[in-house]
Design a protein around this motif. Structure first.
Motif, PDB file in Angstrom:
ATOM      1  N   PRO A 147     -20.772 -11.047  34.455  1.00 43.26           N
ATOM      2  CA  PRO A 147     -21.857 -10.715  35.197  1.00 43.26           C
ATOM      3  C   PRO A 147     -23.044 -11.408  35.218  1.00 43.26           C
ATOM      4  N   ARG A 148     -23.901 -11.335  36.277  1.00 40.67           N
ATOM      5  CA  ARG A 148     -25.237 -12.288  36.327  1.00 40.67           C
ATOM      6  C   ARG A 148     -26.196 -11.571  35.191  1.00 40.67           C
ATOM      7  N   ILE A 149     -26.997 -12.350  34.391  1.00 42.59           N
ATOM      8  CA  ILE A 149     -27.965 -11.812  33.601  1.00 42.59           C
ATOM      9  C   ILE A 149     -29.015 -10.935  34.397  1.00 42.59           C
ATOM     10  N   ARG A 150     -29.412  -9.609  33.969  1.00 47.97           N
ATOM     11  CA  ARG A 150     -30.116  -8.894  34.729  1.00 47.97           C
ATOM     12  C   ARG A 150     -31.486  -9.372  34.393  1.00 47.97           C
ATOM     13  N   LEU A 151     -32.600  -9.090  35.454  1.00 47.43           N
ATOM     14  CA  LEU A 151     -33.920  -9.437  35.277  1.00 47.43           C
ATOM     15  C   LEU A 151     -34.508  -8.636  33.928  1.00 47.43           C
ATOM     16  N   GLY A 152     -35.253  -8.957  33.169  1.00 50.62           N
ATOM     17  CA  GLY A 152     -35.799  -8.364  31.994  1.00 50.62           C
ATOM     18  C   GLY A 152     -34.927  -8.459  30.758  1.00 50.62           C
ATOM     19  N   GLU A 153     -33.721  -8.888  30.871  1.00 52.54           N
ATOM     20  CA  GLU A 153     -32.952  -8.807  29.950  1.00 52.54           C
ATOM     21  C   GLU A 153     -32.832 -10.298  28.943  1.00 52.54           C
ATOM     22  N   VAL A 154     -32.570 -10.334  27.883  1.00 49.59           N
ATOM     23  CA  VAL A 154     -32.506 -11.405  27.013  1.00 49.59           C
ATOM     24  C   VAL A 154     -31.467 -12.413  27.609  1.00 49.59           C
ATOM     25  N   VAL A 155     -31.831 -13.569  27.530  1.00 51.55           N
ATOM     26  CA  VAL A 155     -30.897 -14.525  28.327  1.00 51.55           C
ATOM     27  C   VAL A 155     -29.742 -14.776  27.386  1.00 51.55           C
ATOM     28  N   ARG A 156     -28.243 -14.461  28.253  1.00 54.35           N
ATOM     29  CA  ARG A 156     -27.047 -14.559  27.492  1.00 54.35           C
ATOM     30  C   ARG A 156     -26.755 -15.962  27.093  1.00 54.35           C
ATOM     31  N   SER A 157     -26.439 -16.170  25.739  1.00 56.16           N
ATOM     32  CA  SER A 157     -26.333 -17.453  25.420  1.00 56.16           C
ATOM     33  C   SER A 157     -25.123 -17.000  24.190  1.00 56.16           C
ATOM     34  N   ALA A 158     -24.341 -18.090  23.853  1.00 56.67           N
ATOM     35  CA  ALA A 158     -23.360 -18.424  22.643  1.00 56.67           C
ATOM     36  C   ALA A 158     -24.388 -18.638  21.560  1.00 56.67           C
ATOM     37  N   GLY A 159     -23.913 -18.446  20.492  1.00 56.39           N
ATOM     38  CA  GLY A 159     -24.564 -19.291  19.242  1.00 56.39           C
ATOM     39  C   GLY A 159     -24.002 -18.967  18.137  1.00 56.39           C
ATOM     40  N   ILE A 160     -24.433 -19.455  16.968  1.00 58.56           N
ATOM     41  CA  ILE A 160     -23.679 -19.235  15.800  1.00 58.56           C
ATOM     42  C   ILE A 160     -24.736 -18.520  14.811  1.00 58.56           C
ATOM     43  N   ALA A 161     -24.248 -17.637  14.098  1.00 56.02           N
ATOM     44  CA  ALA A 161     -25.408 -16.530  13.565  1.00 56.02           C
ATOM     45  C   ALA A 161     -24.888 -16.148  12.135  1.00 56.02           C
ATOM     46  N   GLN A 162     -25.723 -15.662  11.124  1.00 59.67           N
ATOM     47  CA  GLN A 162     -25.243 -15.290  10.112  1.00 59.67           C
ATOM     48  C   GLN A 162     -25.506 -13.930   9.748  1.00 59.67           C
ATOM     49  N   VAL A 163     -24.769 -13.060   9.038  1.00 57.17           N
ATOM     50  CA  VAL A 163     -24.850 -11.692   8.877  1.00 57.17           C
ATOM     51  C   VAL A 163     -25.976 -11.598   7.828  1.00 57.17           C
ATOM     52  N   ALA A 164     -27.243 -10.948   8.250  1.00 52.22           N
ATOM     53  CA  ALA A 164     -28.296 -10.906   7.447  1.00 52.22           C
ATOM     54  C   ALA A 164     -28.342  -9.661   6.746  1.00 52.22           C
ATOM     55  N   GLU A 165     -27.760  -8.535   7.264  1.00 53.39           N
ATOM     56  CA  GLU A 165     -27.573  -7.276   6.615  1.00 53.39           C
ATOM     57  C   GLU A 165     -26.579  -6.537   7.312  1.00 53.39           C
ATOM     58  N   SER A 166     -25.673  -5.737   6.758  1.00 52.99           N
ATOM     59  CA  SER A 166     -24.566  -5.228   7.167  1.00 52.99           C
ATOM     60  C   SER A 166     -24.325  -3.726   6.876  1.00 52.99           C
ATOM     61  N   CYS A 167     -24.239  -2.634   7.930  1.00 47.88           N
ATOM     62  CA  CYS A 167     -23.654  -1.492   7.703  1.00 47.88           C
ATOM     63  C   CYS A 167     -22.416  -1.315   8.488  1.00 47.88           C
ATOM     64  N   HIS A 168     -21.609  -2.387   8.518  1.00 47.35           N
ATOM     65  CA  HIS A 168     -20.622  -2.530   9.360  1.00 47.35           C
ATOM     66  C   HIS A 168     -19.313  -2.820   8.470  1.00 47.35           C
ATOM     67  N   PRO A 169     -18.122  -2.090   8.631  1.00 53.41           N
ATOM     68  CA  PRO A 169     -17.288  -2.250   7.546  1.00 53.41           C
ATOM     69  C   PRO A 169     -16.620  -3.637   7.649  1.00 53.41           C
ATOM     70  N   SER A 170     -16.610  -4.547   8.658  1.00 55.06           N
ATOM     71  CA  SER A 170     -16.002  -5.667   8.749  1.00 55.06           C
ATOM     72  C   SER A 170     -16.592  -6.870   8.519  1.00 55.06           C
ATOM     73  N   PHE A 171     -18.137  -6.815   8.258  1.00 59.70           N
ATOM     74  CA  PHE A 171     -18.980  -7.816   8.423  1.00 59.70           C
ATOM     75  C   PHE A 171     -19.736  -7.708   6.947  1.00 59.70           C
ATOM     76  N   ARG A 172     -19.712  -8.866   6.130  1.00 60.62           N
ATOM     77  CA  ARG A 172     -20.424  -8.928   4.834  1.00 60.62           C
ATOM     78  C   ARG A 172     -21.834  -9.765   5.254  1.00 60.62           C
ATOM     79  N   SER A 173     -22.839  -9.508   4.566  1.00 59.71           N
ATOM     80  CA  SER A 173     -23.688 -10.355   4.386  1.00 59.71           C
ATOM     81  C   SER A 173     -23.451 -11.809   4.096  1.00 59.71           C
ATOM     82  N   GLY A 174     -23.861 -12.835   4.510  1.00 58.82           N
ATOM     83  CA  GLY A 174     -23.873 -13.986   4.449  1.00 58.82           C
ATOM     84  C   GLY A 174     -22.400 -14.855   5.392  1.00 58.82           C
ATOM     85  N   GLU A 175     -21.938 -13.955   5.987  1.00 60.54           N
ATOM     86  CA  GLU A 175     -20.712 -14.443   6.794  1.00 60.54           C
ATOM     87  C   GLU A 175     -21.327 -15.256   7.982  1.00 60.54           C
ATOM     88  N   LEU A 176     -20.498 -16.234   8.577  1.00 59.34           N
ATOM     89  CA  LEU A 176     -20.867 -16.733   9.817  1.00 59.34           C
ATOM     90  C   LEU A 176     -20.010 -16.232  10.912  1.00 59.34           C
TER      91      LEU A 176
END
Lengths: 354, 354
Positions: free
Chosen positions: A67-96
């Protein structure tokens, strides 16, 4: 670096739709609070943004494969990120993770969007910028476009358009690995030299030179069996007339037509007469094979058979200018925006085989 | 009937190239001697000629997937023939073969051309006219276009253009056998009725009626997953805008453009965005699977799941007029020219399973 080392999450919002080329005025730099995590969420710190031609089409007032990016929305983009903090069962801090981070410094992953992120296998250790290139949409597009769609045979002739781009430069090298004769089409003599001298392409043609049609034809004396299409410009029209019977057109991108000034098309009579196959594809359709793809790409890279190059632009606020660079032919290889100065710290290491 | 019951071999030669529609003046009826056989040759007596749209393109001054017919040459044509005499180790008198007989009463098969002929399995007994339909290029095109290229899934929506033609009428029915919802596009209300009432199509649209776009859209409320393309006309342009993601375009024919007045084309942006697959094919590429195809088509026919209809035109000299009929929409089902009055004597029998 912990998330709360910074007081805010800088974001680029799409606030007006571009007509033609994007301008700085289409975006607004906003500062949002860094999200507080609820149970089942993890906070991602963006390391690199992947700047891809398709992003331009998401800014138009029309829905495509996304779908198109809506006006006012953060621009959609792929990227690589690191888990900074986690309260999610499948992601641990530091993972990429790789996925749709958006043009922002922090994002949140939870069960509403986790299907758009993939965790990078910890046993493949490479610089983060290389991982963003290979494991991202560009590496995957080159891999699946060649291995799942083109299915090259030794001795076939492959032509790659936008060949010095992120996908094209990998696709051509994969063609070489499979035993093809490879010609790259690109926009400068310098890029031609890079393709031939560094990446091992058999030939490269600058479509901005005067005699490019003749040059292109001479590089493919036996006709063309595979067109890996990233452009859809004038050179592509010419290539389409030089295809052999049973040729395949891997339709990966149409960078020459993303601003609406050109409508790339194919005539069907030769498709019928020459029994051609034309196929568009979306990397996400091959999600089940990502691990296979990344391991092969990494193996080829570590063996020295797959060269890669990244052009790095520093700072989130440079993302719009970086996107324009793509369409100006101003980059070589994969174009990345580095959003965090501490990002590129992962060591180069050998691939641990499964 | 022995070859020498007749004193000559009547032939239609292409003596001038048509521009647009063919005329009787493009051909010359010649009488050649019936060939005397050398060792390794067999004499074929043509029973039926298969009249196919592609023949028109062979008459143009350009090579396609087959070379152009040369001036002064017997018009190239597929047909079904019976071995009249044999000095060839692999062919026995009385056997039926399908292949490029040409527009003539007798032809010779030897090691120079035998790859363009296939022997019909003697255990599939059907009227010769039905065999010419199913075992010929039309039956095979419907079979491989659907089974090898479209690969339909139950519940998908299939649209067939030129649906009352020889290939289209079979392709739509094969879609039904595979559980598709099938709409046929054709040129008259009478043909629409035939498709729905006799062949079991879910819907049929007359593209010459005033409201065909709306009618077509209403028959495919969930979009279109497969276009089996025989036409390349205005209806096809409209269908291309209604394709679902991952739709397939089986490019079997472009009858609306064989006279050069129209250049069917597809825009590449939707092919990319919707991840479409467009594939041209040639029946000869699947020669290794002919036996499989013929046995399944015959089984479906004997089970009553595959209806077929032949339009028979009598006499070799009527072949040019018959070819024009195809482009006028004047035939239903498979168009054949009967070259021998004693031809249709093979009994209807049950299929002997392997």
């Amino acid at each position: 670096m912990a998330a709360n080392d910074r007081r805010s999450n800088r974001q680029l919002l799409l606030t007006s739709r571009p007509t033609g080329r994007i301008t700085p005025g289409n975006f607004t730099l906003a500062e949002a609070p860094i999200p507080r995590l609820a149970d089942g969420q993890a906070l991602l710190k963006t390391l690199y943004l992947s700047i891809d031609p398709a992003m331009r089409s998401w800014m138009d007032d029309a829905d495509g494969y996304m779908p198109r990016i809506r006006l006012g929305e953060v621009v959609r983009s792929a990227g690589i990120a690191q888990v900074a903090e986690s309260c999610h069962p499948s992601f641990r801090s530091g993972e990429l993770v790789y996925g749709l981070t958006g043009w922002q410094e922090f994002s949140v992953i939870d069960n509403g969007n986790e299907s758009s992120f993939g965790k990078l296998p910890p046993d493949i250790s490479m610089p983060v910028r290389t991982l963003t290139n290979l494991a991202g949409a560009t590496g995957m597009a080159a891999y699946f476009g060649m291995c799942a769609i083109a299915r090259p045979q030794p001795g076939e002739t492959l032509v790659v358009t936008a060949a010095a781009g992120a996908v094209g430069s990998l696709a051509g090298q994969i063609g070489k690995i499979f035993g093809c004769r490879v010609t790259g089409v690109t926009s400068s003599d310098e890029k031609c030299r890079w393709l031939m001298e560094e990446l091992g392409f058999d030939a490269a043609v600058n479509y901005k030179s005067g005699n490019w049609r003749r040059a292109l034809e001479q590089t493919c004396p036996g006709g063309i069996d595979i067109l890996f299409e990233n452009a859809g410009g004038e050179a592509s029209d010419f290539i389409l007339t030089r295809l052999n019977s049973r040729a395949r057109i891997v339709l990966c991108g149409l960078i020459a037509s993303y601003h609406g000034e050109r409508q790339a098309r194919v005539f069907l009579a030769p498709v019928l007469m020459k029994r051609l196959r034309i196929e568009g594809f979306l990397v996400a359709d091959y999600a089940a094979r990502f691990d296979e793809a990344l391991r092969r790409l990494a193996r080829w890279t570590l063996d020295g058979r797959l060269q890669h190059r990244e052009t790095i632009v520093d700072g989130l606020e440079q993302a719009p200018a970086a996107l324009n660079l793509l369409f100006d032919g101003g980059n070589v290889g994969k174009l990345l925006v580095k959003t965090d100065t501490t990002a590129d710290v992962a060591p180069v290491a050998t691939l641990v085989e499964q």
